[in-house]
Design a protein around this motif. Structure first.
Motif, mmCIF file in Angstrom:
data_model
loop_
_atom_site.group_PDB
_atom_site.id
_atom_site.type_symbol
_atom_site.label_atom_id
_atom_site.label_comp_id
_atom_site.label_asym_id
_atom_site.label_seq_id
_atom_site.Cartn_x
_atom_site.Cartn_y
_atom_site.Cartn_z
ATOM 1 N N ASP A 154 0.805 -1.209 0.000
ATOM 2 C CA ASP A 154 0.000 0.000 0.000
ATOM 3 C C ASP A 154 0.847 1.271 0.000
ATOM 4 O OD1 ASP A 154 -2.325 -1.453 -0.015
ATOM 5 O OD2 ASP A 154 -2.569 -1.396 2.164
ATOM 6 N N ASP A 155 2.085 1.179 0.467
ATOM 7 C CA ASP A 155 2.921 2.373 0.529
ATOM 8 C C ASP A 155 3.793 2.539 -0.718
ATOM 9 O OD1 ASP A 155 4.585 0.233 1.074
ATOM 10 O OD2 ASP A 155 5.652 1.239 2.696
ATOM 11 N N GLN A 156 3.497 1.794 -1.759
ATOM 12 C CA GLN A 156 4.247 1.888 -3.011
ATOM 13 C C GLN A 156 3.307 2.249 -4.159
ATOM 14 O OE1 GLN A 156 7.869 1.031 -3.389
ATOM 15 N NE2 GLN A 156 7.490 1.657 -1.291
ATOM 16 N N LEU A 157 3.801 3.074 -5.055
ATOM 17 C CA LEU A 157 3.031 3.434 -6.237
ATOM 18 C C LEU A 157 2.814 2.210 -7.118
ATOM 19 C CD1 LEU A 157 4.858 6.755 -7.079
ATOM 20 C CD2 LEU A 157 2.439 6.544 -6.531
ATOM 21 N N GLU A 191 3.615 12.435 0.731
ATOM 22 C CA GLU A 191 2.962 12.125 2.008
ATOM 23 C C GLU A 191 2.248 10.777 1.940
ATOM 24 O OE1 GLU A 191 0.441 15.489 2.894
ATOM 25 O OE2 GLU A 191 2.172 16.833 2.973
ATOM 26 N N ALA A 192 1.646 10.483 0.808
ATOM 27 C CA ALA A 192 0.930 9.219 0.643
ATOM 28 C C ALA A 192 1.881 8.038 0.465
ATOM 29 C CB ALA A 192 -0.025 9.304 -0.551
ATOM 30 N N TYR A 193 3.037 8.283 -0.150
ATOM 31 C CA TYR A 193 3.996 7.216 -0.463
ATOM 32 C C TYR A 193 5.406 7.641 -0.039
ATOM 33 C CZ TYR A 193 0.037 5.974 -3.409
ATOM 34 O OH TYR A 193 -1.211 5.674 -3.855
ATOM 35 N N PRO A 194 5.646 7.826 1.279
ATOM 36 C CA PRO A 194 6.935 8.375 1.739
ATOM 37 C C PRO A 194 8.132 7.455 1.538
ATOM 38 C CG PRO A 194 5.614 7.665 3.601
ATOM 39 C CD PRO A 194 4.742 7.538 2.374
ATOM 40 N N LYS A 195 7.897 6.182 1.273
ATOM 41 C CA LYS A 195 8.998 5.230 1.097
ATOM 42 C C LYS A 195 9.162 4.803 -0.357
ATOM 43 C CE LYS A 195 8.391 3.437 5.730
ATOM 44 N NZ LYS A 195 7.990 2.293 6.536
ATOM 45 N N ASP A 196 8.501 5.498 -1.258
ATOM 46 C CA ASP A 196 8.562 5.134 -2.673
ATOM 47 C C ASP A 196 9.500 6.095 -3.402
ATOM 48 O OD1 ASP A 196 6.789 3.523 -4.923
ATOM 49 O OD2 ASP A 196 7.590 5.445 -5.610
ATOM 50 N N GLU A 197 10.552 5.535 -3.991
ATOM 51 C CA GLU A 197 11.546 6.394 -4.654
ATOM 52 C C GLU A 197 10.958 7.180 -5.819
ATOM 53 O OE1 GLU A 197 12.667 2.267 -6.464
ATOM 54 O OE2 GLU A 197 12.088 2.962 -4.483
ATOM 55 N N GLN A 198 9.966 6.623 -6.485
ATOM 56 C CA GLN A 198 9.350 7.333 -7.608
ATOM 57 C C GLN A 198 8.558 8.552 -7.130
ATOM 58 O OE1 GLN A 198 9.849 6.711 -10.830
ATOM 59 N NE2 GLN A 198 11.246 5.084 -10.273
ATOM 60 N N ALA A 199 7.815 8.398 -6.054
ATOM 61 C CA ALA A 199 7.065 9.532 -5.496
ATOM 62 C C ALA A 199 8.035 10.641 -5.103
ATOM 63 C CB ALA A 199 6.242 9.084 -4.297
ATOM 64 N N ILE A 217 15.957 9.242 -1.834
ATOM 65 C CA ILE A 217 15.776 8.216 -2.870
ATOM 66 C C ILE A 217 16.934 7.228 -2.844
ATOM 67 C CG2 ILE A 217 15.699 7.804 -5.360
ATOM 68 C CD1 ILE A 217 14.343 10.640 -5.544
ATOM 69 N N VAL A 218 18.143 7.750 -2.774
ATOM 70 C CA VAL A 218 19.334 6.899 -2.780
ATOM 71 C C VAL A 218 19.376 6.018 -1.533
ATOM 72 C CG1 VAL A 218 21.862 6.943 -2.708
ATOM 73 C CG2 VAL A 218 20.634 8.429 -4.293
ATOM 74 N N GLN A 219 18.883 6.530 -0.410
ATOM 75 C CA GLN A 219 18.820 5.705 0.806
ATOM 76 C C GLN A 219 17.836 4.547 0.615
ATOM 77 O OE1 GLN A 219 17.762 8.628 3.755
ATOM 78 N NE2 GLN A 219 19.902 8.984 4.326
ATOM 79 N N ILE A 220 16.739 4.800 -0.059
ATOM 80 C CA ILE A 220 15.738 3.762 -0.301
ATOM 81 C C ILE A 220 16.237 2.748 -1.315
ATOM 82 C CG2 ILE A 220 13.459 3.333 -1.325
ATOM 83 C CD1 ILE A 220 12.616 6.067 -0.093
ATOM 84 N N ASN A 221 16.849 3.250 -2.389
ATOM 85 C CA ASN A 221 17.293 2.362 -3.461
ATOM 86 C C ASN A 221 18.608 2.881 -4.048
ATOM 87 O OD1 ASN A 221 17.709 0.747 -5.655
ATOM 88 N ND2 ASN A 221 15.694 1.083 -6.587
ATOM 89 N N PRO A 222 19.728 2.456 -3.501
ATOM 90 C CA PRO A 222 21.030 2.928 -3.983
ATOM 91 C C PRO A 222 21.332 2.535 -5.433
ATOM 92 C CG PRO A 222 21.269 1.668 -1.940
ATOM 93 C CD PRO A 222 19.846 1.554 -2.368
ATOM 94 N N ASN A 223 20.607 1.569 -5.966
ATOM 95 C CA ASN A 223 20.848 1.130 -7.346
ATOM 96 C C ASN A 223 20.034 1.901 -8.371
ATOM 97 O OD1 ASN A 223 22.659 -0.912 -6.538
ATOM 98 N ND2 ASN A 223 20.937 -2.192 -5.972
ATOM 99 N N PHE A 224 19.161 2.770 -7.928
ATOM 100 C CA PHE A 224 18.333 3.574 -8.835
ATOM 101 C C PHE A 224 19.187 4.726 -9.363
ATOM 102 C CE2 PHE A 224 14.502 6.600 -9.157
ATOM 103 C CZ PHE A 224 14.182 6.152 -10.418
ATOM 104 N N SER A 225 19.486 4.712 -10.648
ATOM 105 C CA SER A 225 20.490 5.616 -11.208
ATOM 106 C C SER A 225 19.996 7.041 -11.431
ATOM 107 C CB SER A 225 21.009 5.056 -12.531
ATOM 108 O OG SER A 225 19.957 5.007 -13.491
ATOM 109 N N VAL A 226 18.714 7.253 -11.578
ATOM 110 C CA VAL A 226 18.198 8.574 -11.960
ATOM 111 C C VAL A 226 18.632 9.691 -11.002
ATOM 112 C CG1 VAL A 226 16.121 9.918 -12.461
ATOM 113 C CG2 VAL A 226 16.309 7.567 -13.259
ATOM 114 N N PRO A 227 18.557 9.531 -9.686
ATOM 115 C CA PRO A 227 18.928 10.634 -8.810
ATOM 116 C C PRO A 227 20.396 11.044 -8.910
ATOM 117 C CG PRO A 227 17.822 8.909 -7.550
ATOM 118 C CD PRO A 227 18.026 8.402 -8.932
#
Length: 170
Positions: free
Chosen positions: A20-23, A127-135, A159-169
Motif C-alpha cells: 500500500d505504501d508503493q506506487l 505524504e501518501a507514499y513516503p517510502k517510494d523512490e518514484q514519489a 531516494i538513494v537511501q531507499i534504493n542505492p541502485n536507482f540511477s536517476v537521482p
C-alpha cells in the motif's frame, strides 16, 4: 516554460509494487505494462524518441492506460499535442490509483504554469507514499526544475537511501 521541459524530461515512471505504501501502475494488459516499462527504461537512459513505439503499443493494447498517455506527452514537440495527451491522461486518471492521479494532476498543473499547485500535488504524493523512490523523485525533480537545489537534494538523498541502485537521482 523552460523549467517545465526540464521537469517533464527528467521523469521516469517505474511503479511496480504490491504494498500500500508503493506506487502502482493501472493497466488492463500485461503486454501494455511490459511495453510501458520498456519505454520507461529508455526514458531513464534519455532515449525519449526510442520510447515512442513502446508507448504507442501500450496504448494500443490498453486505450485506458493513463500513465502511458502522460509519458507519451513528453515525447511530443508540439505544445498542442502535449496538452491533448495530458488532458487524455487526466480524464483516464479517474480510474487509476491515488498516486497515479496525483502524478497526472501534478504534471497538468506544471504544463499550465501552476507551480504552487504542482508542488502541492507532488507533496501530497510523497505524504501518501513516503517510502517510494518514484514519489520522491517527482518532488525532487520539481524542486530541481524550480532551481531550489537544496530542497531537491534532500529528496534525491532520500531516494538513494531507499534504493542505492536507482540511477536517476545520481
Amino acid at each position: 516554460m523552460k523549467n517545465l521541459s526540464v521537469i517533464l524530461f527528467l521523469l521516469p515512471f517505474v511503479f511496480l509494487a504490491c504494498q500500500d505504501d508503493q506506487l502502482t501502475v493501472t493497466t488492463k494488459s500485461e503486454l501494455a505494462l511490459q511495453n510501458f516499462l520498456k519505454a520507461n527504461e529508455l526514458f531513464e537512459k534519455v532515449n525519449y524518441q526510442d520510447a515512442i513505439p513502446y508507448l504507442e503499443t501500450a496504448i494500443k493494447e490498453d486505450s485506458s492506460f493513463a500513465l502511458a498517455y502522460l509519458l507519451l506527452a513528453q515525447t511530443r514537440p508540439s505544445v498542442t499535442e502535449r496538452y491533448a495527451l495530458i488532458e487524455k491522461a487526466k480524464k483516464l486518471s479517474e480510474h487509476t490509483s491515488k498516486g497515479e492521479r496525483l502524478i497526472i494532476l501534478g504534471y497538468e498543473a506544471g504544463a499550465f504554469g501552476y507551480s504552487k499547485k504542482q508542488e502541492q500535488y507532488f507533496q501530497e504524493l510523497v505524504e501518501a507514499y513516503p517510502k517510494d523512490e518514484q514519489a520522491l523523485l517527482h518532488l525532487a525533480n520539481f524542486y530541481f526544475g524550480q532551481r531550489e537545489f537544496d530542497k531537491a537534494l534532500v529528496y534525491y538523498k532520500r531516494i538513494v537511501q531507499i534504493n542505492p541502485n536507482f540511477s536517476v537521482p545520481y
